[in-house]
Design a protein around this motif. Structure first.
Motif, PDB file in Angstrom:
ATOM      1  N   SER A  64       0.852  -1.184   0.000  1.00  0.00           N
ATOM      2  CA  SER A  64       0.000   0.000   0.000  1.00  0.00           C
ATOM      3  C   SER A  64       0.891   1.238   0.000  1.00  0.00           C
ATOM      4  O   SER A  64       2.075   1.167   0.348  1.00  0.00           O
ATOM      5  N   PRO A  65       0.341   2.380  -0.373  1.00  0.00           N
ATOM      6  CA  PRO A  65       1.138   3.615  -0.312  1.00  0.00           C
ATOM      7  C   PRO A  65       1.714   3.866   1.084  1.00  0.00           C
ATOM      8  O   PRO A  65       2.853   4.305   1.219  1.00  0.00           O
ATOM      9  N   ASN A  66       0.944   3.572   2.132  1.00  0.00           N
ATOM     10  CA  ASN A  66       1.449   3.759   3.497  1.00  0.00           C
ATOM     11  C   ASN A  66       2.601   2.815   3.802  1.00  0.00           C
ATOM     12  O   ASN A  66       3.583   3.204   4.449  1.00  0.00           O
ATOM     13  N   GLN A  67       2.471   1.572   3.362  1.00  0.00           N
ATOM     14  CA  GLN A  67       3.556   0.616   3.589  1.00  0.00           C
ATOM     15  C   GLN A  67       4.826   1.068   2.874  1.00  0.00           C
ATOM     16  O   GLN A  67       5.917   1.001   3.446  1.00  0.00           O
ATOM     17  N   LYS A  68       4.685   1.523   1.644  1.00  0.00           N
ATOM     18  CA  LYS A  68       5.847   1.999   0.890  1.00  0.00           C
ATOM     19  C   LYS A  68       6.494   3.186   1.593  1.00  0.00           C
ATOM     20  O   LYS A  68       7.714   3.275   1.689  1.00  0.00           O
ATOM     21  N   ARG A  69       5.654   4.103   2.058  1.00  0.00           N
ATOM     22  CA  ARG A  69       6.157   5.305   2.716  1.00  0.00           C
ATOM     23  C   ARG A  69       6.932   4.965   3.979  1.00  0.00           C
ATOM     24  O   ARG A  69       7.951   5.584   4.290  1.00  0.00           O
ATOM     25  N   ASP A  70       6.459   3.954   4.719  1.00  0.00           N
ATOM     26  CA  ASP A  70       7.050   3.634   6.010  1.00  0.00           C
ATOM     27  C   ASP A  70       8.311   2.773   5.926  1.00  0.00           C
ATOM     28  O   ASP A  70       9.017   2.619   6.927  1.00  0.00           O
TER      29      ASP A  70
ATOM     30  N   LYS B 196      14.248   3.017   2.482  1.00  0.00           N
ATOM     31  CA  LYS B 196      14.533   2.835   1.066  1.00  0.00           C
ATOM     32  C   LYS B 196      16.003   2.515   0.857  1.00  0.00           C
ATOM     33  O   LYS B 196      16.861   2.950   1.599  1.00  0.00           O
TER      34      LYS B 196
END
Length: 162
Positions: free
Chosen positions: A38-44, A47
């Motif tokens: 999800s976008p939230n998972q990617k953000r958290d 990287k």
């Protein structure tokens, strides 16, 4: 006036089918290996890039050479699996990004040439319709709805008043 034709790409049915089959094969091979975030998972997630992968590789090497200081909760074998997966998937991703960039550029150029040519035709037929050239008016009337709000302002005011 001559319109420059920078691309003339004809893709026969055999080539289309081959491309389609290759894409299906690629999806079939990759899909079971991939996860969706999800976008939230990617953000958290922290990287990583190539420069940080160098850090990971060097840290794994240091940990393997000094097992006595590796925390018991750290599974070096799983870290190596993840590291190798990232390196491979990142390489595939780069190749696909390059291919996608070329694909998008080619599609953009093909579409642009088709649009520019037919826009020139539209402007010609628009003038021909104004000049009373037989057969031009129905063509213009059929095409003009693609350009709302670009007609004569006086005609637009009359239409609004009616």
């Amino acid at each position: 006036m001559t319109i420059e034709n920078r691309i003339s790409l004809k893709i026969d049915e055999t080539k289309r089918e081959s491309i389609k089959n290759n894409l299906i094969g690629l999806k079939t091979e990759l899909s079971p290996l991939l996860v969706a975030l999800s976008p939230n998972q990617k953000r958290d997630l922290p990287k990583i890039g190539e420069h940080l992968m160098n850090f990971v590789e060097e840290a794994v090497y240091a940990a393997e050479q000094n097992l006595s200081v590796v925390p018991p909760y750290l599974n070096l074998e799983e870290v190596k699996v993840d590291m190798n997966a990232w390196k491979y998937l990142h390489s595939v991703s780069r190749d696909l990004e390059q291919l996608l960039s070329l694909l998008n550029d080619t599609a953009t150029l093909s579409g642009s040439e088709a649009y520019s040519s037919m826009l020139s035709f539209y402007n010609f037929i628009k003038q021909a319709s104004k000049d009373g050239v037989p057969g031009a008016k129905p063509i213009y009337e059929n095409l003009k709805h693609y350009f709302p709000g670009t007609g004569n302002k006086n005609n637009n005011k009359k239409s609004e008043e009616e």
